[in-house]
Design an enzyme around this catalytic site. Structure first.
Site, PDB file in Angstrom:
ATOM      1  N   LYS A  60      57.623  45.913  62.862  1.00 52.84           N
ATOM      2  CA  LYS A  60      57.850  45.242  64.154  1.00 52.84           C
ATOM      3  C   LYS A  60      57.188  46.020  65.279  1.00 52.84           C
ATOM      4  CE  LYS A  60      61.906  45.867  66.445  1.00 52.84           C
ATOM      5  NZ  LYS A  60      61.600  46.351  67.811  1.00 52.84           N
ATOM      6  N   ASN A  61      57.391  47.332  65.293  1.00 50.20           N
ATOM      7  CA  ASN A  61      56.895  48.116  66.421  1.00 50.20           C
ATOM      8  C   ASN A  61      55.380  48.339  66.388  1.00 50.20           C
ATOM      9  OD1 ASN A  61      59.441  48.173  67.388  1.00 50.20           O
ATOM     10  ND2 ASN A  61      59.809  50.354  67.078  1.00 50.20           N
ATOM     11  N   ARG A  68      62.231  43.912  75.714  1.00 47.46           N
ATOM     12  CA  ARG A  68      61.590  44.877  76.607  1.00 47.46           C
ATOM     13  C   ARG A  68      60.120  45.112  76.276  1.00 47.46           C
ATOM     14  NH1 ARG A  68      63.795  48.318  79.633  1.00 47.46           N
ATOM     15  NH2 ARG A  68      62.147  49.753  79.036  1.00 47.46           N
ATOM     16  N   ARG A 106      66.092  52.891  80.400  1.00 43.97           N
ATOM     17  CA  ARG A 106      64.737  52.635  79.912  1.00 43.97           C
ATOM     18  C   ARG A 106      63.756  52.150  80.977  1.00 43.97           C
ATOM     19  NH1 ARG A 106      65.240  49.909  74.016  1.00 43.97           N
ATOM     20  NH2 ARG A 106      63.182  50.758  73.693  1.00 43.97           N
ATOM     21  N   VAL A 124      66.721  61.145  72.649  1.00 40.90           N
ATOM     22  CA  VAL A 124      65.733  60.200  73.196  1.00 40.90           C
ATOM     23  C   VAL A 124      66.364  59.215  74.183  1.00 40.90           C
ATOM     24  CG1 VAL A 124      63.970  58.475  72.623  1.00 40.90           C
ATOM     25  CG2 VAL A 124      64.321  60.436  71.117  1.00 40.90           C
TER      26      VAL A 124
HETATM   27  C1  UD1 Z   1      59.847  52.515  71.402  1.00 35.64           C
HETATM   28  C2  UD1 Z   1      60.295  51.677  70.243  1.00 35.64           C
HETATM   29  C3  UD1 Z   1      61.801  51.887  69.990  1.00 35.64           C
HETATM   30  C4  UD1 Z   1      62.107  53.366  69.825  1.00 35.64           C
HETATM   31  C5  UD1 Z   1      61.519  54.183  70.977  1.00 35.64           C
HETATM   32  C6  UD1 Z   1      61.656  55.678  70.765  1.00 35.64           C
HETATM   33  C7  UD1 Z   1      58.801  49.774  70.348  1.00 35.64           C
HETATM   34  C8  UD1 Z   1      58.618  48.334  70.644  1.00 35.64           C
HETATM   35  N1  UD1 Z   1      60.024  50.282  70.560  1.00 35.64           N
HETATM   36  O1  UD1 Z   1      60.547  52.074  72.560  1.00 35.64           O
HETATM   37  O2  UD1 Z   1      62.154  51.166  68.812  1.00 35.64           O
HETATM   38  O3  UD1 Z   1      63.497  53.558  69.788  1.00 35.64           O
HETATM   39  O4  UD1 Z   1      60.126  53.891  71.145  1.00 35.64           O
HETATM   40  O5  UD1 Z   1      61.063  56.053  69.583  1.00 35.64           O
HETATM   41  O6  UD1 Z   1      57.896  50.449  69.908  1.00 35.64           O
HETATM   42  N2  UD1 Z   1      60.836  56.563  79.550  1.00 35.64           N
HETATM   43  C9  UD1 Z   1      60.749  56.816  80.901  1.00 35.64           C
HETATM   44  N3  UD1 Z   1      59.791  56.146  81.636  1.00 35.64           N
HETATM   45  C10 UD1 Z   1      58.928  55.255  81.071  1.00 35.64           C
HETATM   46  C11 UD1 Z   1      59.029  55.006  79.692  1.00 35.64           C
HETATM   47  C12 UD1 Z   1      59.985  55.683  78.961  1.00 35.64           C
HETATM   48  O7  UD1 Z   1      61.510  57.607  81.445  1.00 35.64           O
HETATM   49  O8  UD1 Z   1      58.091  54.682  81.788  1.00 35.64           O
HETATM   50  C13 UD1 Z   1      61.873  57.262  78.741  1.00 35.64           C
HETATM   51  C14 UD1 Z   1      62.903  56.315  78.128  1.00 35.64           C
HETATM   52  O9  UD1 Z   1      63.926  56.010  79.021  1.00 35.64           O
HETATM   53  C15 UD1 Z   1      63.368  57.097  76.911  1.00 35.64           C
HETATM   54  C16 UD1 Z   1      62.112  57.855  76.486  1.00 35.64           C
HETATM   55  O10 UD1 Z   1      61.234  57.827  77.606  1.00 35.64           O
HETATM   56  O11 UD1 Z   1      64.358  58.000  77.272  1.00 35.64           O
HETATM   57  C17 UD1 Z   1      61.404  57.293  75.297  1.00 35.64           C
HETATM   58  O12 UD1 Z   1      61.247  55.900  75.454  1.00 35.64           O
HETATM   59  P1  UD1 Z   1      59.973  55.111  74.909  1.00 35.64           P
HETATM   60  O13 UD1 Z   1      59.261  55.935  73.906  1.00 35.64           O
HETATM   61  O14 UD1 Z   1      59.198  54.585  76.064  1.00 35.64           O
HETATM   62  O15 UD1 Z   1      60.668  53.896  74.172  1.00 35.64           O
HETATM   63  P2  UD1 Z   1      60.025  52.474  74.003  1.00 35.64           P
HETATM   64  O16 UD1 Z   1      58.539  52.613  73.974  1.00 35.64           O
HETATM   65  O17 UD1 Z   1      60.638  51.521  74.963  1.00 35.64           O
END
Ligand code: UD1
Length: 420
Positions: free
Chosen positions: A22-23, A93, A122, A329
């Protein structure tokens, strides 16, 4: 709303096939927007999130052809609306992944801000910050990100403050069509980032270093079409391995990639599992033994994935001894804990740490799924609980697990869907 009813007690045994990731599929589908020609994406899993992404492309007016195997042909240049509406983005998202490609290819994008979600706030500030560094004008107004650029985006050196998976993917896609070189520092190293880079390179992009924390992208004027197969789902694989471990069974998973599951396999071995692997399969055998508790700390790849945390919480709940799970995370990813405790688990929470004292036996109970992976944890607990567990709100599970009840039935579980 559909529910799942599980009668616990069966030791799982058998073989199943793992679906496409999926991801990986979500960013690869978003990447089709970069392409000047027809592009075909294969090995897509039949999941609600994939349907949502396809619907999003469709609503933007992109011509799509889907065959009966869910292979998807996309022609991005037929796009009519550079707009990702709230109604779709709020349900997933990852819709934010269309922002970078749309802006880079068509010079403009209007994408709803994703709301908060069950596992934390997030934010998407790093996506926005990176695109601004590449010359985009971005305003956030009325819940929407309005992005535009005069001419092309420009390559830039971007240091990501936090490791973000979709943030890295969004910027990598935008950079593929930018003018000049982009360097992403502190990039996510997840296998899905590598898969996207591979797909972009097949489309004619020049992306180097994916899988390390520095990704260098030399922008191209245009990208061409290709056929792309997304990688197998490592989290689905890990979840069925835990299903085998928790039930003291023996399971073989085919069409998967054990090489991208190291941290999970290590913990399963520590829990007492015998693991055998080949290029595209992995087998777990508990030899009838009760699992032992393990300590887990989630962190970005290659460390232990947060998306496997709830499943290991369930495993520890019935394991011998006491284990701790530290979630680094996401700030609020322990919603399965209170539900597991209702099934007789002994888990206490201290900040971002769960302390889990394994019990001999869980008892079935009605429980509520709160997010995708938390729901998987509840299903796993239900497999070994005494009596029936009724899992409500399983639309969360359907976002990430293809045919979960059929696959578990094939392994010998007693699990049925109760349609609403
Ligand atoms: C992706 C995965 C999800 C997984 C996550 C962490 C997809 C579609 N989803 O989610 O399944 O649980 O990675 O491995 O691939 N953050 C910020 N600012 C930003 C972006 C992120 O502060 O602009 C923070 C988030 O709040 C979180 C951390 O960074 O604490 C990691 O999040 P992120 O890796 O971005 O998760 P997703 O990409 O949304």
């Amino acid at each position: 709303m559909d529910k799942l009813i599980i009668t616990g007690g069966a030791s799982l045994n058998g073989e199943i096939r793992i679906s496409g990731s999926k991801n990986s599929a979500l960013p690869v589908l978003a990447a089709t927007l970069l392409c000047d020609e027809k592009m075909r994406v294969c090995n897509l899993p039949h999941l609600q999130d994939i349907t949502t992404m396809i619907e999003l492309l469709g609503q933007m007016g992109v011509d799509l052809i889907i065959d009966d195997k869910l292979n998807l042909e996309v022609e991005a240049n037929t796009i009519k609306e550079l707009h990702a509406p709230y109604e779709l983005v709020k349900t997933m998202r990852a819709s934010i992944l269309v922002l970078g490609p749309m802006l880079a290819h068509f010079g403009e994008a209007h994408v709803s801000l994703p709301g908060g979600c069950a596992i934390g706030s997030r934010p998407v500030d790093l996506h926005i910050h990176g695109l601004r560094a590449m010359g985009a004008d971005i305003e956030v107004e009325n819940g929407y990100i309005h992005a535009s650029v005069k001419g092309r985006l420009r390559g830039a050196r971007i240091v990501l403050e936090t490791v973000t998976v979709t943030g890295t993917e969004n910027l990598m896609m935008a950079a593929a069509l930018a003018e000049g070189q982009t360097i992403l520092e502190n990039a996510a190293r997840e296998p899905e980032v590598v898969d996207l880079a591979e797909c972009l390179n097949r489309m004619g992009a020049d992306v180097k270093g994916a899988g390390t924390d520095t990704i260098v992208i030399n922008g191209r004027d245009r990208l061409h079409g290709c056929d792309y197969n997304v990688i197998p789902d490592r989290i689905e694989t890990g979840t069925y391995l835990v299903a085998g471990a928790i039930s003291r069974g023996k399971v073989k998973l085919k069409q998967t990639r054990p090489d991208i599951l190291d941290a999970v396999l290590l913990k399963l071995e520590e829990a007492g599992a015998h693991i055998a692997t080949g290029d595209d399969w992995v087998e777990l055998d508990m030899k009838g033994n009760r699992p032992r508790s393990v300590n887990v700390r989630t962190a970005p790849y290659p460390a232990f994935p947060t998306d496997m945390q709830a499943q290991f919480t369930a495993l520890n709940a019935v394991a011998e001894g006491t284990g701790t799970i530290i979630e680094t995370v996401f700030e609020n990813r322990f919603m399965h804990v209170s539900e597991l405790n209702r099934m007789g688990a002994q888990i206490s929470l201290e900040g971002n740490t769960a302390i889990i004292k394994g019990v001999e036996q869980l008892t079935g109970a009605p429980v509520m799924a709160t997010d995708l992976r938390a729901s998987a944890g509840l299903v796993l607990a239900g497999l070994v609980a005494n009596g029936d567990t009724l899992v409500d709100r399983i639309y969360h599970i359907d976002r990430g697990y293809e045919c979960i009840e059929e696959k578990l039935q094939m392994l010998g579980a007693t699990i049925h869907r109760i349609p609403s």
